[in-house]
Design an enzyme around this catalytic site. Structure first.
Site, PDB file in Angstrom:
ATOM      1  N   ASN A  77       0.842  -1.190   0.000  1.00 17.81           N
ATOM      2  CA  ASN A  77       0.000   0.000   0.000  1.00 17.81           C
ATOM      3  C   ASN A  77       0.885   1.251   0.000  1.00 17.81           C
ATOM      4  O   ASN A  77       2.038   1.193  -0.422  1.00 17.81           O
ATOM      5  CB  ASN A  77      -1.011  -0.010   1.142  1.00 17.81           C
ATOM      6  CG  ASN A  77      -2.343   0.618   0.728  1.00 17.81           C
ATOM      7  OD1 ASN A  77      -2.373   1.739   0.246  1.00 17.81           O
ATOM      8  ND2 ASN A  77      -3.420  -0.117   0.917  1.00 17.81           N
ATOM      9  N   ARG A  78       0.394   2.377   0.504  1.00 16.74           N
ATOM     10  CA  ARG A  78       1.028   3.668   0.252  1.00 16.74           C
ATOM     11  C   ARG A  78       1.669   4.264   1.506  1.00 16.74           C
ATOM     12  O   ARG A  78       1.141   4.127   2.610  1.00 16.74           O
ATOM     13  CB  ARG A  78       0.002   4.648  -0.319  1.00 16.74           C
ATOM     14  CG  ARG A  78      -0.485   4.231  -1.702  1.00 16.74           C
ATOM     15  CD  ARG A  78      -1.647   5.060  -2.190  1.00 16.74           C
ATOM     16  NE  ARG A  78      -1.985   4.676  -3.564  1.00 16.74           N
ATOM     17  CZ  ARG A  78      -2.829   3.686  -3.880  1.00 16.74           C
ATOM     18  NH1 ARG A  78      -3.452   3.000  -2.932  1.00 16.74           N
ATOM     19  NH2 ARG A  78      -3.059   3.377  -5.148  1.00 16.74           N
ATOM     20  N   HIS A 103       3.520  -0.089  -2.579  1.00 20.84           N
ATOM     21  CA  HIS A 103       3.912  -1.504  -2.586  1.00 20.84           C
ATOM     22  C   HIS A 103       5.433  -1.710  -2.560  1.00 20.84           C
ATOM     23  O   HIS A 103       5.959  -2.625  -3.186  1.00 20.84           O
ATOM     24  CB  HIS A 103       3.306  -2.222  -3.782  1.00 20.84           C
ATOM     25  CG  HIS A 103       1.809  -2.303  -3.753  1.00 20.84           C
ATOM     26  ND1 HIS A 103       1.104  -2.457  -2.589  1.00 20.84           N
ATOM     27  CD2 HIS A 103       0.892  -2.253  -4.753  1.00 20.84           C
ATOM     28  CE1 HIS A 103      -0.196  -2.502  -2.869  1.00 20.84           C
ATOM     29  NE2 HIS A 103      -0.349  -2.368  -4.166  1.00 20.84           N
ATOM     30  N   HIS A 172      -1.716  -9.943  -3.238  1.00 19.26           N
ATOM     31  CA  HIS A 172      -2.462  -9.038  -4.110  1.00 19.26           C
ATOM     32  C   HIS A 172      -3.246  -9.789  -5.190  1.00 19.26           C
ATOM     33  O   HIS A 172      -3.335  -9.324  -6.340  1.00 19.26           O
ATOM     34  CB  HIS A 172      -1.510  -8.026  -4.753  1.00 19.26           C
ATOM     35  CG  HIS A 172      -2.139  -6.706  -5.070  1.00 19.26           C
ATOM     36  ND1 HIS A 172      -3.196  -6.572  -5.941  1.00 19.26           N
ATOM     37  CD2 HIS A 172      -1.858  -5.451  -4.628  1.00 19.26           C
ATOM     38  CE1 HIS A 172      -3.529  -5.303  -6.039  1.00 19.26           C
ATOM     39  NE2 HIS A 172      -2.742  -4.593  -5.240  1.00 19.26           N
ATOM     40  N   TYR A 174      -6.404 -10.910  -7.331  1.00 23.56           N
ATOM     41  CA  TYR A 174      -7.711 -10.386  -7.731  1.00 23.56           C
ATOM     42  C   TYR A 174      -8.636 -11.569  -7.957  1.00 23.56           C
ATOM     43  O   TYR A 174      -8.304 -12.486  -8.723  1.00 23.56           O
ATOM     44  CB  TYR A 174      -7.619  -9.581  -9.023  1.00 23.56           C
ATOM     45  CG  TYR A 174      -6.936  -8.250  -8.907  1.00 23.56           C
ATOM     46  CD1 TYR A 174      -7.667  -7.093  -8.675  1.00 23.56           C
ATOM     47  CD2 TYR A 174      -5.559  -8.135  -9.058  1.00 23.56           C
ATOM     48  CE1 TYR A 174      -7.048  -5.854  -8.588  1.00 23.56           C
ATOM     49  CE2 TYR A 174      -4.933  -6.908  -8.980  1.00 23.56           C
ATOM     50  CZ  TYR A 174      -5.679  -5.769  -8.741  1.00 23.56           C
ATOM     51  OH  TYR A 174      -5.060  -4.555  -8.652  1.00 23.56           O
ATOM     52  N   ASP A 237     -11.063   1.628  -3.366  1.00 23.83           N
ATOM     53  CA  ASP A 237      -9.636   1.427  -3.146  1.00 23.83           C
ATOM     54  C   ASP A 237      -9.331   2.001  -1.773  1.00 23.83           C
ATOM     55  O   ASP A 237      -8.629   3.009  -1.631  1.00 23.83           O
ATOM     56  CB  ASP A 237      -8.799   2.094  -4.235  1.00 23.83           C
ATOM     57  CG  ASP A 237      -7.334   1.656  -4.208  1.00 23.83           C
ATOM     58  OD1 ASP A 237      -6.983   0.819  -3.349  1.00 23.83           O
ATOM     59  OD2 ASP A 237      -6.554   2.145  -5.038  1.00 23.83           O
ATOM     60  N   GLN A 276      -7.689  -3.925   2.565  1.00 19.20           N
ATOM     61  CA  GLN A 276      -7.846  -2.986   1.461  1.00 19.20           C
ATOM     62  C   GLN A 276      -8.772  -3.623   0.429  1.00 19.20           C
ATOM     63  O   GLN A 276      -8.443  -4.638  -0.187  1.00 19.20           O
ATOM     64  CB  GLN A 276      -6.491  -2.662   0.826  1.00 19.20           C
ATOM     65  CG  GLN A 276      -6.544  -1.572  -0.235  1.00 19.20           C
ATOM     66  CD  GLN A 276      -6.504  -0.175   0.352  1.00 19.20           C
ATOM     67  OE1 GLN A 276      -6.354   0.005   1.563  1.00 19.20           O
ATOM     68  NE2 GLN A 276      -6.600   0.829  -0.505  1.00 19.20           N
ATOM     69  N   GLU A 303      -6.888  -7.210   0.358  1.00 18.98           N
ATOM     70  CA  GLU A 303      -5.522  -7.268   0.875  1.00 18.98           C
ATOM     71  C   GLU A 303      -5.539  -7.040   2.386  1.00 18.98           C
ATOM     72  O   GLU A 303      -5.612  -5.899   2.849  1.00 18.98           O
ATOM     73  CB  GLU A 303      -4.665  -6.211   0.187  1.00 18.98           C
ATOM     74  CG  GLU A 303      -4.686  -6.268  -1.333  1.00 18.98           C
ATOM     75  CD  GLU A 303      -4.349  -4.928  -1.948  1.00 18.98           C
ATOM     76  OE1 GLU A 303      -3.242  -4.401  -1.672  1.00 18.98           O
ATOM     77  OE2 GLU A 303      -5.198  -4.386  -2.685  1.00 18.98           O
TER      78      GLU A 303
END
Length: 340
Positions: A77-78, A103, A172, A174, A237, A276, A303
């Site tokens: 993440n950020r 990431h 991660h 999907y 998100d 997330q 996540e």
């Protein structure tokens, strides 16, 4: 034992695919990025389908498969501004999303070649080393990821360090429970054990507020379609704050997703304080597996994690790791058919 095959090379290093089968499931993982490449799950009639998005070959993984199924870190993440302060010292990270770090930077764990250190019919364990100052992170980090078939799928992540640092590892993948390449996931029914979420700014950095989900698009406390209420054109998100005690080291329910048509139901449990939810707004018809094209919202990521930007937000659950400690993150996916 796990079936192992070499599927090509990236930067002169061989990439291996390992296939495990058991408990009615089949999965394939790659050494590149310790990546979940396939996960075959039965529907209510017993028909198997691959429910994770991905690519068919290494060239497409590199071109189109950014983060798909990968282990992300050292800090997933950020992190705002790509910087934080640790023990009074400024730390500057590689910035790979505008002014921010996403990431782990441009050379994160998703691009590493992981070593297979142990495997059997039911599990495979990968290890990787991130040296001191890689992407700016302090300390040499030893990381371990295990995929295990145990009535469902269990993913275990561990890390140790030789100097104080921060760590947040995630998977991660999907998911599209109708089967990858089966359109979008907006009709999936979703329930999340979260009474709060983190509002974000225009760069998707948490503002610092922890806000109640009641009366918002983020309220999944009772099951409802993902697409029933989207928070703006970009979909979800955002970090949802799980309602269980944040200091618990035990697996607890996190999220349940159901595809009504196929009856595939996925229940996710975790040891982490947040998840997330990302609904894949960036997909735009690009190629996927088996000739599929992935439209907008082709899959959702769940996540489980420490909160985004935790190193700069002291009110969030800590992401610090010191020598002598073991970072541990466990997630469990259970699959049961939903009634017709």
């Amino acid at each position: 034992m796990a079936r192992i095959e070499t599927i090509g090379e990236i930067d002169g290093t061989k990439v291996q695919a390992l296939t495990l089968e058991g408990a009615g499931l089949r999965l394939q993982v790659l050494t590149w990025g310790a990546r979940l490449a396939e996960l075959w799950v039965p529907d209510r009639g017993g028909q198997l389908a691959d429910i994770v998005l991905g690519q068919d070959n290494l060239a497409d993984w590199q071109t189109h498969g950014t983060y798909l199924g990968a282990t992300c870190g050292r800090y997933a993440n950020r992190i705002a501004g790509g910087r934080f302060t640790l023990d009074g010292k400024p730390v500057q990270l590689d910035r790979n999303e505008g002014a921010n770090t996403l990431h782990g930077g441009r050379a994160g764990f998703d691009l590493k070649h992981w070593a297979v250190t142990d495997h059997s019919d039911a599990h495979v364990t990968f290890t990787a080393t991130s040296p001191d100052q890689e992407m700016g992170f302090p300390g040499t980090l030893q990381a371990r990821v295990t995929y295990r078939l145990d009535r469902g799928l269990v993913i275990e992540m561990q890390a140790t360090t030789d100097a104080p640092t921060v760590v947040n590892l995630v998977n991660h993948a999907y998911f599209n429970l109708a089967g990858q390449g089966s359109g979008d996931i907006l009709g999936h029914a979703l329930q999340v054990e979260a009474a709060h979420y983190l509002p974000v700014d225009a760069a998707l950095i948490p503002t610092g507020e922890v806000r109640r989900v009641a009366g918002t698009a983020f309220d999944f406390r009772t099951p409802r379609p993902i697409g029933q209420t989207l928070p703006g054109d970009g979909g979800f998100d955002h970090n949802l704050c799980l309602s269980a005690p944040q200091d618990s080291a035990f697996l607890r329910p996190c999220l349940t997703a159901t595809d009504p048509a196929s009856g595939r139901r996925m229940r996710l449990s975790t040891t982490e304080p947040g998840v997330q939810l990302y609904t894949g707004a960036h997909f735009a018809g690009g190629p996927g597996k088996a000739g599929a094209r992935y439209p907008r919202f082709a899959g959702f990521a769940a996540e489980t994690q420490r909160f985004p930007d935790s190193p700069n937000q002291p009110q969030f659950p800590p992401a610090r790791l010191d020598p002598g400690q073991v970072y541990s993150h466990v997630m469990r996916f259970d699959f049961t058919p939903a009634p017709a």
